[in-house]
Design a protein around this motif. Sequence first.
Motif, PDB file in Angstrom:
ATOM      1  N   VAL A  58       0.913  -1.299   0.014  1.00 25.91           N
ATOM      2  CA  VAL A  58       0.035  -0.066  -0.123  1.00 25.91           C
ATOM      3  C   VAL A  58       0.896   1.370   0.079  1.00 25.91           C
ATOM      4  O   VAL A  58       0.508   2.309  -0.684  1.00 25.91           O
ATOM      5  CB  VAL A  58      -1.053   0.067   1.404  1.00 25.91           C
ATOM      6  CG1 VAL A  58      -1.774   1.524   1.493  1.00 25.91           C
ATOM      7  CG2 VAL A  58      -2.069  -1.299   1.033  1.00 25.91           C
ATOM      8  N   ASP A  72      -8.919   6.513  -2.377  1.00 25.62           N
ATOM      9  CA  ASP A  72      -9.214   5.523  -1.312  1.00 25.62           C
ATOM     10  C   ASP A  72      -9.080   6.076   0.041  1.00 25.62           C
ATOM     11  O   ASP A  72      -9.925   5.985   0.721  1.00 25.62           O
ATOM     12  CB  ASP A  72      -8.860   4.164  -1.558  1.00 25.62           C
ATOM     13  CG  ASP A  72      -9.343   3.457  -2.749  1.00 25.62           C
ATOM     14  OD1 ASP A  72     -10.337   3.936  -3.615  1.00 25.62           O
ATOM     15  OD2 ASP A  72      -8.625   2.692  -3.353  1.00 25.62           O
ATOM     16  N   VAL A  73      -7.937   6.700   0.345  1.00 21.65           N
ATOM     17  CA  VAL A  73      -7.670   7.223   1.526  1.00 21.65           C
ATOM     18  C   VAL A  73      -8.620   8.145   1.895  1.00 21.65           C
ATOM     19  O   VAL A  73      -9.023   8.382   3.152  1.00 21.65           O
ATOM     20  CB  VAL A  73      -6.255   7.603   1.573  1.00 21.65           C
ATOM     21  CG1 VAL A  73      -5.725   8.543   2.905  1.00 21.65           C
ATOM     22  CG2 VAL A  73      -5.189   6.385   1.424  1.00 21.65           C
ATOM     23  N   LEU A  76     -11.586   6.614   3.064  1.00 13.84           N
ATOM     24  CA  LEU A  76     -11.538   6.270   4.383  1.00 13.84           C
ATOM     25  C   LEU A  76     -11.696   7.302   5.544  1.00 13.84           C
ATOM     26  O   LEU A  76     -12.520   7.064   6.400  1.00 13.84           O
ATOM     27  CB  LEU A  76     -10.270   5.539   4.357  1.00 13.84           C
ATOM     28  CG  LEU A  76     -10.169   4.265   3.805  1.00 13.84           C
ATOM     29  CD1 LEU A  76      -8.627   3.399   3.944  1.00 13.84           C
ATOM     30  CD2 LEU A  76     -11.092   2.886   4.388  1.00 13.84           C
ATOM     31  N   TYR A 102     -16.022   0.685   4.290  1.00 11.58           N
ATOM     32  CA  TYR A 102     -14.368   0.627   4.706  1.00 11.58           C
ATOM     33  C   TYR A 102     -13.758  -0.591   4.343  1.00 11.58           C
ATOM     34  O   TYR A 102     -12.611  -0.530   3.853  1.00 11.58           O
ATOM     35  CB  TYR A 102     -14.487   0.584   6.043  1.00 11.58           C
ATOM     36  CG  TYR A 102     -13.159   0.468   6.980  1.00 11.58           C
ATOM     37  CD1 TYR A 102     -12.143   1.492   7.058  1.00 11.58           C
ATOM     38  CD2 TYR A 102     -12.859  -0.922   7.288  1.00 11.58           C
ATOM     39  CE1 TYR A 102     -10.911   1.156   7.663  1.00 11.58           C
ATOM     40  CE2 TYR A 102     -11.537  -1.222   7.798  1.00 11.58           C
ATOM     41  CZ  TYR A 102     -10.694   0.210   8.030  1.00 11.58           C
ATOM     42  OH  TYR A 102      -9.441  -0.354   8.577  1.00 11.58           O
ATOM     43  N   TRP A 103     -14.213  -1.855   4.584  1.00 13.97           N
ATOM     44  CA  TRP A 103     -13.724  -2.939   4.278  1.00 13.97           C
ATOM     45  C   TRP A 103     -13.392  -3.233   2.772  1.00 13.97           C
ATOM     46  O   TRP A 103     -12.380  -3.549   2.339  1.00 13.97           O
ATOM     47  CB  TRP A 103     -14.365  -4.218   4.802  1.00 13.97           C
ATOM     48  CG  TRP A 103     -13.607  -5.513   4.598  1.00 13.97           C
ATOM     49  CD1 TRP A 103     -14.108  -6.615   3.991  1.00 13.97           C
ATOM     50  CD2 TRP A 103     -12.341  -5.851   5.090  1.00 13.97           C
ATOM     51  NE1 TRP A 103     -12.943  -7.638   4.154  1.00 13.97           N
ATOM     52  CE2 TRP A 103     -11.891  -7.190   4.648  1.00 13.97           C
ATOM     53  CE3 TRP A 103     -11.068  -5.007   5.575  1.00 13.97           C
ATOM     54  CZ2 TRP A 103     -10.900  -7.757   4.885  1.00 13.97           C
ATOM     55  CZ3 TRP A 103     -10.070  -5.557   5.762  1.00 13.97           C
ATOM     56  CH2 TRP A 103      -9.751  -7.017   5.647  1.00 13.97           C
ATOM     57  N   LYS A 106     -10.655  -1.044   1.670  1.00 10.99           N
ATOM     58  CA  LYS A 106      -9.379  -1.601   2.251  1.00 10.99           C
ATOM     59  C   LYS A 106      -8.927  -2.598   1.434  1.00 10.99           C
ATOM     60  O   LYS A 106      -7.649  -2.740   1.025  1.00 10.99           O
ATOM     61  CB  LYS A 106      -9.535  -2.113   3.650  1.00 10.99           C
ATOM     62  CG  LYS A 106      -9.358  -1.050   4.554  1.00 10.99           C
ATOM     63  CD  LYS A 106      -8.381  -0.323   4.732  1.00 10.99           C
ATOM     64  CE  LYS A 106      -7.349  -0.566   5.829  1.00 10.99           C
ATOM     65  NZ  LYS A 106      -6.295   0.381   6.230  1.00 10.99           N
ATOM     66  N   LYS A 107      -9.709  -3.624   0.798  1.00 10.43           N
ATOM     67  CA  LYS A 107      -9.460  -4.698  -0.086  1.00 10.43           C
ATOM     68  C   LYS A 107      -9.074  -4.342  -1.319  1.00 10.43           C
ATOM     69  O   LYS A 107      -8.139  -4.819  -2.146  1.00 10.43           O
ATOM     70  CB  LYS A 107     -10.767  -5.726  -0.239  1.00 10.43           C
ATOM     71  CG  LYS A 107     -11.125  -6.217   1.155  1.00 10.43           C
ATOM     72  CD  LYS A 107     -12.267  -7.397   0.608  1.00 10.43           C
ATOM     73  CE  LYS A 107     -13.353  -6.547   0.362  1.00 10.43           C
ATOM     74  NZ  LYS A 107     -14.686  -7.412   0.188  1.00 10.43           N
ATOM     75  N   MET A 109      -7.343  -1.353  -2.109  1.00 12.49           N
ATOM     76  CA  MET A 109      -6.206  -0.665  -1.524  1.00 12.49           C
ATOM     77  C   MET A 109      -4.895  -1.763  -1.565  1.00 12.49           C
ATOM     78  O   MET A 109      -3.910  -1.573  -1.900  1.00 12.49           O
ATOM     79  CB  MET A 109      -6.043   0.097  -0.437  1.00 12.49           C
ATOM     80  CG  MET A 109      -6.748   1.302  -0.451  1.00 12.49           C
ATOM     81  SD  MET A 109      -7.081   2.141   0.908  1.00 12.49           S
ATOM     82  CE  MET A 109      -5.178   2.471   1.489  1.00 12.49           C
ATOM     83  N   ALA A 110      -5.547  -2.920  -1.030  1.00 16.69           N
ATOM     84  CA  ALA A 110      -4.467  -3.963  -0.771  1.00 16.69           C
ATOM     85  C   ALA A 110      -4.989  -5.347  -1.083  1.00 16.69           C
ATOM     86  O   ALA A 110      -5.408  -6.059  -0.225  1.00 16.69           O
ATOM     87  CB  ALA A 110      -4.208  -4.068   0.955  1.00 16.69           C
ATOM     88  N   ALA A 113      -5.495  -8.859   0.932  1.00 13.03           N
ATOM     89  CA  ALA A 113      -5.836  -8.326   2.422  1.00 13.03           C
ATOM     90  C   ALA A 113      -7.029  -9.518   3.038  1.00 13.03           C
ATOM     91  O   ALA A 113      -6.834  -9.502   4.404  1.00 13.03           O
ATOM     92  CB  ALA A 113      -6.175  -7.037   2.709  1.00 13.03           C
ATOM     93  N   GLN A 114      -7.698  -9.779   2.113  1.00 10.21           N
ATOM     94  CA  GLN A 114      -8.832 -10.593   2.711  1.00 10.21           C
ATOM     95  C   GLN A 114      -8.639 -12.204   2.185  1.00 10.21           C
ATOM     96  O   GLN A 114      -8.719 -12.640   0.974  1.00 10.21           O
ATOM     97  CB  GLN A 114     -10.255 -10.269   2.424  1.00 10.21           C
ATOM     98  CG  GLN A 114     -11.549 -11.109   2.512  1.00 10.21           C
ATOM     99  CD  GLN A 114     -12.620 -10.546   2.452  1.00 10.21           C
ATOM    100  OE1 GLN A 114     -13.129  -9.647   3.104  1.00 10.21           O
ATOM    101  NE2 GLN A 114     -13.120 -10.689   1.118  1.00 10.21           N
TER     102      GLN A 114
END
Length: 129
Positions: A58, A72-73, A76, A102-103, A106-107, A109-110, A113-114
Amino acid sequence: GGWQDQIGGVYPGFKLAVSQKSDKLILNVKELSSASDLHFVLIYTGTARLARDILDRVLERWRAKEGSVVEDVASLVAGAKRSAAAVVTGDAVVVGEELDKYWTLKKRMAAGAQPPRVAAMLAALKRAG
């Protein structure tokens, strides 16, 4: 990165923690009191992931201003403010919607991650309502 977990453990209940743009970590933590008796469930999945590797990817994307990471940030940050307002008013539905957004961010962005097991658990919970 990583200070969010420590803030979560030091301050009880719901809170909004904001860091300033600085070489030093300067935090403003606002403890939130809710208009209702909100309760949430934390589920331990037993699934490990390498958070450091995810954070490194990230940060590389952030430095390169790659893809949607900057947008995205910002999303957030806006979502955290909407979540805090919903906690204060006791609107559990909005808090849940914001957590879902949010989730999703986050997914995006990264990637990775999940873990698949977590994705399956979340899908089952959503189907159950």
